[in-house]
Scaffold this motif. Structure first.
Motif, PDB file in Angstrom:
ATOM      1  N   ILE A 295       0.813  -1.212   0.000  1.00  0.00           N
ATOM      2  CA  ILE A 295       0.000   0.000   0.000  1.00  0.00           C
ATOM      3  C   ILE A 295       0.851   1.270   0.000  1.00  0.00           C
ATOM      4  CG2 ILE A 295      -1.979  -1.121   1.066  1.00  0.00           C
ATOM      5  CD1 ILE A 295      -1.171   0.151   3.733  1.00  0.00           C
ATOM      6  N   ALA A 296       2.123   1.155   0.350  1.00  0.00           N
ATOM      7  CA  ALA A 296       3.011   2.319   0.335  1.00  0.00           C
ATOM      8  C   ALA A 296       4.019   2.268  -0.804  1.00  0.00           C
ATOM      9  CB  ALA A 296       3.759   2.431   1.670  1.00  0.00           C
ATOM     10  N   SER A 297       3.900   1.269  -1.670  1.00  0.00           N
ATOM     11  CA  SER A 297       4.911   1.056  -2.703  1.00  0.00           C
ATOM     12  C   SER A 297       4.861   2.085  -3.822  1.00  0.00           C
ATOM     13  CB  SER A 297       4.742  -0.345  -3.310  1.00  0.00           C
ATOM     14  OG  SER A 297       3.521  -0.433  -4.030  1.00  0.00           O
TER      15      SER A 297
ATOM     16  N   ASN B 160      -0.379  -8.382 -13.091  1.00  0.00           N
ATOM     17  CA  ASN B 160      -0.553  -7.885 -11.722  1.00  0.00           C
ATOM     18  C   ASN B 160       0.779  -7.496 -11.093  1.00  0.00           C
ATOM     19  OD1 ASN B 160      -3.149  -8.842 -12.199  1.00  0.00           O
ATOM     20  ND2 ASN B 160      -2.892 -10.657 -10.924  1.00  0.00           N
ATOM     21  N   THR B 161       0.739  -6.597 -10.121  1.00  0.00           N
ATOM     22  CA  THR B 161       1.905  -6.358  -9.275  1.00  0.00           C
ATOM     23  C   THR B 161       2.225  -7.662  -8.550  1.00  0.00           C
ATOM     24  OG1 THR B 161       1.324  -4.031  -8.944  1.00  0.00           O
ATOM     25  CG2 THR B 161       2.802  -5.043  -7.314  1.00  0.00           C
TER      26      THR B 161
ATOM     27  N   GLN C  12      -3.856  -3.210  -6.708  1.00  0.00           N
ATOM     28  CA  GLN C  12      -4.741  -4.326  -7.025  1.00  0.00           C
ATOM     29  C   GLN C  12      -5.098  -4.316  -8.497  1.00  0.00           C
ATOM     30  OE1 GLN C  12      -7.954  -3.107  -4.265  1.00  0.00           O
ATOM     31  NE2 GLN C  12      -9.264  -2.928  -6.049  1.00  0.00           N
ATOM     32  N   PRO C  13      -5.203  -5.473  -9.098  1.00  0.00           N
ATOM     33  CA  PRO C  13      -4.949  -6.783  -8.497  1.00  0.00           C
ATOM     34  C   PRO C  13      -3.459  -7.014  -8.277  1.00  0.00           C
ATOM     35  CG  PRO C  13      -5.370  -7.044 -10.821  1.00  0.00           C
ATOM     36  CD  PRO C  13      -5.608  -5.587 -10.524  1.00  0.00           C
TER      37      PRO C  13
ATOM     38  N   MET D  38       8.683  -6.000  -4.595  1.00  0.00           N
ATOM     39  CA  MET D  38       7.477  -5.826  -5.401  1.00  0.00           C
ATOM     40  C   MET D  38       7.840  -5.369  -6.802  1.00  0.00           C
ATOM     41  SD  MET D  38       5.465  -3.885  -2.325  1.00  0.00           S
ATOM     42  CE  MET D  38       7.057  -3.188  -1.812  1.00  0.00           C
ATOM     43  N   VAL D  39       7.233  -5.994  -7.801  1.00  0.00           N
ATOM     44  CA  VAL D  39       7.525  -5.693  -9.199  1.00  0.00           C
ATOM     45  C   VAL D  39       6.225  -5.356  -9.914  1.00  0.00           C
ATOM     46  CG1 VAL D  39       8.669  -6.470 -11.298  1.00  0.00           C
ATOM     47  CG2 VAL D  39       9.383  -7.402  -9.080  1.00  0.00           C
ATOM     48  N   GLU D  40       6.253  -4.275 -10.706  1.00  0.00           N
ATOM     49  CA  GLU D  40       5.033  -3.900 -11.424  1.00  0.00           C
ATOM     50  C   GLU D  40       4.656  -4.971 -12.434  1.00  0.00           C
ATOM     51  OE1 GLU D  40       5.141  -0.479 -13.926  1.00  0.00           O
ATOM     52  OE2 GLU D  40       7.012  -1.039 -14.907  1.00  0.00           O
ATOM     53  N   GLY D  41       3.361  -5.064 -12.724  1.00  0.00           N
ATOM     54  CA  GLY D  41       2.880  -6.046 -13.684  1.00  0.00           C
ATOM     55  C   GLY D  41       3.288  -5.714 -15.101  1.00  0.00           C
ATOM     56  N   ASN D  42       3.189  -6.692 -15.967  1.00  0.00           N
ATOM     57  CA  ASN D  42       3.529  -6.524 -17.376  1.00  0.00           C
ATOM     58  C   ASN D  42       2.305  -6.024 -18.135  1.00  0.00           C
ATOM     59  OD1 ASN D  42       4.456  -6.674 -19.978  1.00  0.00           O
ATOM     60  ND2 ASN D  42       5.241  -8.760 -19.818  1.00  0.00           N
TER      61      ASN D  42
END
Length: 292
Positions: free
Chosen positions: A131-133, A165-166, A138-139, A230-234
């Motif tokens: 939530i702070a990233s 998704n993240t 979501q998702p 944490m990695v952002e989604g594609n």
């Protein structure tokens, strides 16, 4: 079909799943403290670690060790106590039981025996970091710890690289550099990444940037503390995924990964278990039963 009314009868045994702080003891809830004081027994991943928490809140409830190495040995004794009407709380060293920590097997068996399993809300490192990233919250896909073996880790990341998704991972400090390098090799180094360390503690820190920039930070700094990665989604996957496995049977899902990735069944079973939130043993049993 099973329906659980958690508090319908006062004399029933209950298994309480009690989260503990991931760093700051002030995050312990009043309800969690009271439950730990009132139950007959506390199941602890590490009794020495939990004793520090109990001492802080002046809780004198007795403990029993319950961890990945004695799970099967302990479960029959615990079930008998619950059947006899005893109240039992399970805690992990930090955060939620069952989330990258012991608990899943006991919950499964307790539910199958129609025993009440009562979860308490509380700390979770993955959600706290997310939530702070600054990434889309979501998702998301929670993956937890990747395999320690390089070959298996590469295979797991190949399955995840097109995920829109993240994605949330956990990693220990001494393996962080290797894991981030592998993620960069699979996902590409321009993808956004956020590291969170020492959550809720005095030295809480977030490292935000591209995977390449995060790799540079790791190379230039002393890496300490447990990490949420944490990695952002594609957004533009080469292959449309849309979680197509959701329409597959477990057997079909395992076989697809074997065929697509050219991996052994044991690797495919592990990946299917992670993606579906099941235990490896469950997937193994289903796959080999159908195979026979």
């Amino acid at each position: 079909m099973l329906t659980q009314k958690s508090f319908s009868q006062s004399n029933e045994g209950r298994l309480y799943l009690v989260p503990t702080p991931i760093g700051n003891l002030e995050d312990m809830t009043f309800r969690a403290i009271n439950i730990l004081k009132d139950v007959d027994l506390i199941l602890a991943e590490d009794t020495r670690n939990t004793q520090k928490l109990l001492n802080h809140f002046e809780i004198d409830t007795k403990q029993m060790s319950f961890h990945e190495h004695n799970t099967q040995q302990r479960i029959p004794t615990i079930l008998k106590m619950l059947e006899d009407g005893q109240q039992i709380a399970q805690v992990s060293d930090a955060g939620m039981p069952s989330i990258s920590d012991p608990g899943q097997e006991l919950v499964k068996v307790a539910v199958s025996q129609h025993l009440n399993v009562v979860p308490l809300p509380g700390s979770n490192a993955g959600i706290t970091a997310l939530i702070a990233s600054g990434l889309v919250p979501q998702p998301f896909t929670f993956y937890g710890f990747l395999s320690r073996k390089t070959k298996e880790q590469k295979e797991e990341l190949e399955v995840l690289k097109n995920n829109p998704n993240t994605v949330i991972f956990y990693e220990a400090p001494h393996r962080l550099a290797k894991t981030v390098k592998q993620i960069g090799s699979s996902f590409g180094t321009t993808r956004k990444m956020v590291l969170a360390r020492e959550l809720t503690k005095r030295y809480e820190e977030f490292i935000r940037g591209s995977i390449e920039e995060v790799q540079q930070w790791i190379a230039e700094n002393e890496v300490r503390g447990e990490f949420v990665v944490m990695v952002e989604g594609n957004d533009h996957p080469q292959v449309t995924t849309n979680n197509e496995w959701e329409s597959m049977t477990i057997n079909e899902h395992v076989q697809k990964i074997i065929d697509d990735e050219q991996v052994k069944p044991t690797i495919a079973i592990k990946q299917v278990a992670k993606l579906r939130g099941l235990s490896k043993q469950e997937v193994y049993d289903i796959y080999h039963q159908l195979e026979q």
